[in-house]
Design a protein around this motif. Structure first.
Motif, PDB file in Angstrom:
ATOM      1  N   LYS A   1      -3.111  -0.217   0.609  1.00 50.86           N
ATOM      2  CA  LYS A   1      -4.365   0.028   0.247  1.00 50.86           C
ATOM      3  C   LYS A   1      -4.512  -2.150   0.333  1.00 50.86           C
ATOM      4  O   LYS A   1      -5.427  -1.907  -1.238  1.00 50.86           O
ATOM      5  CB  LYS A   1      -4.140   1.017  -1.060  1.00 50.86           C
ATOM      6  CG  LYS A   1      -3.683   1.686  -1.061  1.00 50.86           C
ATOM      7  CD  LYS A   1      -4.486   2.570  -0.630  1.00 50.86           C
ATOM      8  CE  LYS A   1      -3.848   4.280  -0.307  1.00 50.86           C
ATOM      9  NZ  LYS A   1      -5.028   4.654   0.691  1.00 50.86           N
ATOM     10  N   ASN A   2      -3.921  -2.140   0.694  1.00 53.00           N
ATOM     11  CA  ASN A   2      -4.374  -3.749   0.468  1.00 53.00           C
ATOM     12  C   ASN A   2      -3.423  -4.771  -0.300  1.00 53.00           C
ATOM     13  O   ASN A   2      -3.983  -5.936  -0.837  1.00 53.00           O
ATOM     14  CB  ASN A   2      -5.812  -4.053   0.602  1.00 53.00           C
ATOM     15  CG  ASN A   2      -5.807  -4.243   1.549  1.00 53.00           C
ATOM     16  OD1 ASN A   2      -6.046  -4.547   2.557  1.00 53.00           O
ATOM     17  ND2 ASN A   2      -7.495  -3.593   2.117  1.00 53.00           N
ATOM     18  N   GLU A   3      -2.432  -3.849  -0.888  1.00 51.91           N
ATOM     19  CA  GLU A   3      -2.216  -4.600  -2.327  1.00 51.91           C
ATOM     20  C   GLU A   3      -0.389  -4.226  -2.837  1.00 51.91           C
ATOM     21  O   GLU A   3      -0.190  -5.940  -3.124  1.00 51.91           O
ATOM     22  CB  GLU A   3      -2.139  -3.293  -3.569  1.00 51.91           C
ATOM     23  CG  GLU A   3      -4.086  -3.491  -4.152  1.00 51.91           C
ATOM     24  CD  GLU A   3      -4.452  -2.264  -4.856  1.00 51.91           C
ATOM     25  OE1 GLU A   3      -3.884  -1.359  -5.430  1.00 51.91           O
ATOM     26  OE2 GLU A   3      -5.902  -2.573  -5.363  1.00 51.91           O
ATOM     27  N   ASP A   4      -0.063  -3.685  -2.218  1.00 49.24           N
ATOM     28  CA  ASP A   4       1.667  -3.400  -2.462  1.00 49.24           C
ATOM     29  C   ASP A   4       2.412  -3.164  -1.019  1.00 49.24           C
ATOM     30  O   ASP A   4       1.881  -2.505  -0.073  1.00 49.24           O
ATOM     31  CB  ASP A   4       2.048  -1.942  -3.212  1.00 49.24           C
ATOM     32  CG  ASP A   4       1.434  -2.006  -4.315  1.00 49.24           C
ATOM     33  OD1 ASP A   4       1.040  -3.075  -4.899  1.00 49.24           O
ATOM     34  OD2 ASP A   4       1.744  -1.429  -4.726  1.00 49.24           O
ATOM     35  N   LEU A   5       3.192  -3.386  -0.818  1.00 39.92           N
ATOM     36  CA  LEU A   5       4.559  -3.707   0.294  1.00 39.92           C
ATOM     37  C   LEU A   5       4.406  -2.410   0.238  1.00 39.92           C
ATOM     38  O   LEU A   5       5.221  -1.327  -0.213  1.00 39.92           O
ATOM     39  CB  LEU A   5       5.959  -4.641   0.015  1.00 39.92           C
ATOM     40  CG  LEU A   5       4.995  -6.096  -0.492  1.00 39.92           C
ATOM     41  CD1 LEU A   5       6.763  -6.801  -0.167  1.00 39.92           C
ATOM     42  CD2 LEU A   5       5.452  -6.486   1.395  1.00 39.92           C
ATOM     43  N   ARG A   6       5.071  -1.484   1.688  1.00 37.92           N
ATOM     44  CA  ARG A   6       5.315  -0.309   1.875  1.00 37.92           C
ATOM     45  C   ARG A   6       6.282   0.490   1.490  1.00 37.92           C
ATOM     46  O   ARG A   6       7.514  -0.547   2.373  1.00 37.92           O
ATOM     47  CB  ARG A   6       4.445   0.063   3.121  1.00 37.92           C
ATOM     48  CG  ARG A   6       2.907  -0.057   3.100  1.00 37.92           C
ATOM     49  CD  ARG A   6       2.433   0.283   4.885  1.00 37.92           C
ATOM     50  NE  ARG A   6       1.534   0.304   5.249  1.00 37.92           N
ATOM     51  CZ  ARG A   6       0.812  -0.233   4.939  1.00 37.92           C
ATOM     52  NH1 ARG A   6       0.754  -1.615   5.227  1.00 37.92           N
ATOM     53  NH2 ARG A   6      -0.793  -0.024   5.456  1.00 37.92           N
TER      54      ARG A   6
ATOM     55  N   MET B   1       3.638   7.390  -0.787  1.00 36.37           N
ATOM     56  CA  MET B   1       4.652   6.614  -0.720  1.00 36.37           C
ATOM     57  C   MET B   1       5.532   6.448  -1.892  1.00 36.37           C
ATOM     58  O   MET B   1       6.707   6.312  -1.992  1.00 36.37           O
ATOM     59  CB  MET B   1       4.315   5.645   0.007  1.00 36.37           C
ATOM     60  CG  MET B   1       4.358   4.126  -0.764  1.00 36.37           C
ATOM     61  SD  MET B   1       3.959   2.768  -0.001  1.00 36.37           S
ATOM     62  CE  MET B   1       3.128   1.632  -1.246  1.00 36.37           C
ATOM     63  N   TYR B   2       5.241   5.944  -3.664  1.00 42.51           N
ATOM     64  CA  TYR B   2       5.308   6.191  -4.141  1.00 42.51           C
ATOM     65  C   TYR B   2       6.259   7.556  -4.551  1.00 42.51           C
ATOM     66  O   TYR B   2       7.006   7.051  -5.432  1.00 42.51           O
ATOM     67  CB  TYR B   2       4.249   6.110  -5.445  1.00 42.51           C
ATOM     68  CG  TYR B   2       3.583   5.157  -4.989  1.00 42.51           C
ATOM     69  CD1 TYR B   2       4.060   3.036  -5.181  1.00 42.51           C
ATOM     70  CD2 TYR B   2       2.076   4.538  -4.436  1.00 42.51           C
ATOM     71  CE1 TYR B   2       3.507   1.946  -4.826  1.00 42.51           C
ATOM     72  CE2 TYR B   2       1.506   3.669  -4.765  1.00 42.51           C
ATOM     73  CZ  TYR B   2       2.130   2.476  -4.543  1.00 42.51           C
ATOM     74  OH  TYR B   2       1.699   1.450  -4.176  1.00 42.51           O
ATOM     75  N   ASP B   3       5.453   8.635  -4.623  1.00 42.75           N
ATOM     76  CA  ASP B   3       6.128   9.725  -4.226  1.00 42.75           C
ATOM     77  C   ASP B   3       7.420  10.779  -3.529  1.00 42.75           C
ATOM     78  O   ASP B   3       8.131  11.265  -4.378  1.00 42.75           O
ATOM     79  CB  ASP B   3       5.297  11.018  -4.317  1.00 42.75           C
ATOM     80  CG  ASP B   3       3.533  10.661  -5.320  1.00 42.75           C
ATOM     81  OD1 ASP B   3       4.243  10.022  -6.116  1.00 42.75           O
ATOM     82  OD2 ASP B   3       3.120  10.910  -4.468  1.00 42.75           O
ATOM     83  N   LEU B   4       7.057  10.181  -2.551  1.00 48.36           N
ATOM     84  CA  LEU B   4       8.770  10.205  -1.241  1.00 48.36           C
ATOM     85  C   LEU B   4       9.222   9.392  -1.496  1.00 48.36           C
ATOM     86  O   LEU B   4       9.175   7.822  -1.217  1.00 48.36           O
ATOM     87  CB  LEU B   4       7.397  10.059   0.197  1.00 48.36           C
ATOM     88  CG  LEU B   4       6.217  11.606   0.095  1.00 48.36           C
ATOM     89  CD1 LEU B   4       5.602  11.329   1.709  1.00 48.36           C
ATOM     90  CD2 LEU B   4       7.190  13.058  -0.047  1.00 48.36           C
TER      91      LEU B   4
ATOM     92  N   PHE C   1       0.260  -3.976  11.545  1.00 48.33           N
ATOM     93  CA  PHE C   1       1.281  -3.442  10.145  1.00 48.33           C
ATOM     94  C   PHE C   1       2.217  -3.350  11.003  1.00 48.33           C
ATOM     95  O   PHE C   1       2.779  -2.870  12.844  1.00 48.33           O
ATOM     96  CB  PHE C   1       0.863  -2.519   9.449  1.00 48.33           C
ATOM     97  CG  PHE C   1       1.838  -1.790   8.708  1.00 48.33           C
ATOM     98  CD1 PHE C   1       3.150  -2.705   7.645  1.00 48.33           C
ATOM     99  CD2 PHE C   1       2.869  -1.256   9.011  1.00 48.33           C
ATOM    100  CE1 PHE C   1       3.654  -2.678   7.318  1.00 48.33           C
ATOM    101  CE2 PHE C   1       3.609  -0.826   7.895  1.00 48.33           C
ATOM    102  CZ  PHE C   1       4.561  -1.558   7.335  1.00 48.33           C
ATOM    103  N   THR C   2       3.888  -4.267  11.571  1.00 48.70           N
ATOM    104  CA  THR C   2       4.952  -3.897  12.255  1.00 48.70           C
ATOM    105  C   THR C   2       5.824  -3.336  11.280  1.00 48.70           C
ATOM    106  O   THR C   2       6.245  -4.010   9.741  1.00 48.70           O
ATOM    107  CB  THR C   2       5.599  -4.842  13.020  1.00 48.70           C
ATOM    108  OG1 THR C   2       5.820  -6.320  12.424  1.00 48.70           O
ATOM    109  CG2 THR C   2       4.370  -5.539  13.875  1.00 48.70           C
TER     110      THR C   2
END
Length: 262
Positions: free
Chosen positions: A90-95, A17-20, A57-58
């Motif tokens: 990954k239990n870390e970042d907002l999507r 998601m960081y690349d797209l 996750f919504t």
């Protein structure tokens, strides 16, 4: 691309998601007020007994990347929910986006809000241009195989539900514009009421008893009302005890007995 032995998984070699890209300001069909409020109501009332909040996750109007063979292709559902997954990437970042080959879990249900510009595609009534990505219906039904696909017409307030059956979506019959989903112990239906001071039919979730799931604001209001009722009941009880005591004193005095009020 150089092929390793053994081959590496799509999660390792394909974009994340960081690349797209997560948004396209030039993309048509930007959300109007209904497209902002209706998904929010679905968010606020999605309280599944089957899954705790840290396994849900919504998302609304978020890029959904679905094809590892064409990693830049995406759809942008009006609302969807994925279950048995962390609310954080990954239990870390907002999507930023939802990338299926990274997440490993497809959405469980997708909701599209019909509008004139997207109606035919949302209902699977357009033919695919071989030179272009597949339409939403094909992606949801044949590629991601989303178990449930809901459509709500914001102009006619008509609700349709499709369930994946034998690899194809079949429209299910609704009872009083409601449909129960046993896997999540929630139902989806049309509610006539006021949300954010706007009175009209809305799509929202209901529980196993047929009650509409409360929003946080409604739940707080209900607690406040319950507390007010408890306070009033306590006041009435105290007043009743006071009157009973006064009557007893009067009765004793009528008998010539002076009660000890200490």
């Amino acid at each position: 691309m150089y092929q390793t032995d053994p081959p590496r998984s799509p999660e390792e070699v394909l974009p994340t998601m960081y690349d797209l890209k997560s948004e396209d300001p030039e993309e048509p069909g930007l959300p109007d007020q209904f497209h902002l409020l209706q998904p929010r109501l679905l968010d606020e009332t999605f309280n599944s007994p089957s899954y705790p909040s840290d396994k849900i996750f919504t998302a609304s109007d978020m890029n959904l990347y679905y094809d590892p063979h064409h990693p830049t292709w995406y759809k942008r559902p009006d609302w969807f929910v994925a279950v048995d997954i962390s609310p954080l990437y990954k239990n870390e970042d907002l999507r930023l986006s939802y990338v299926v080959w990274q997440e490993g879990i497809s959405p469980f249900i997708i909701v599209e809000l019909l509008s004139p510009g997207t109606e035919r595609e949302d209902l699977g009534q357009t033919l695919r241009d071989a030179a272009k990505p597949p339409i939403k219906w094909e992606v949801y039904e044949q590629i991601l195989r989303i178990p449930y696909y809901a459509i709500f017409d914001r102009y006619k307030y008509e609700f349709k539900m499709f369930k994946l059956d034998g690899g194809r979506y079949a429209e299910v019959s609704l009872s009083n514009s409601r449909f129960w989903i046993p896997e999540i112990e929630l139902g989806l239906g049309v509610w006539q009421g006021s949300y954010h001071n706007i009175q009209q039919p809305w799509l929202r979730w209901y529980d196993a008893f047929g009650n509409w799931v409360l929003t946080p604001t409604e739940a707080e209001r209900q607690l406040t009302e319950q507390e007010r009722q408890r306070t009033e009941q306590e006041r009435q009880r105290t007043e009743q005890e006071r009157r009973q005591k006064e009557r007893l004193i009067e009765q004793l005095r009528a008998l010539g007995v002076e009660p000890d009020l200490e």
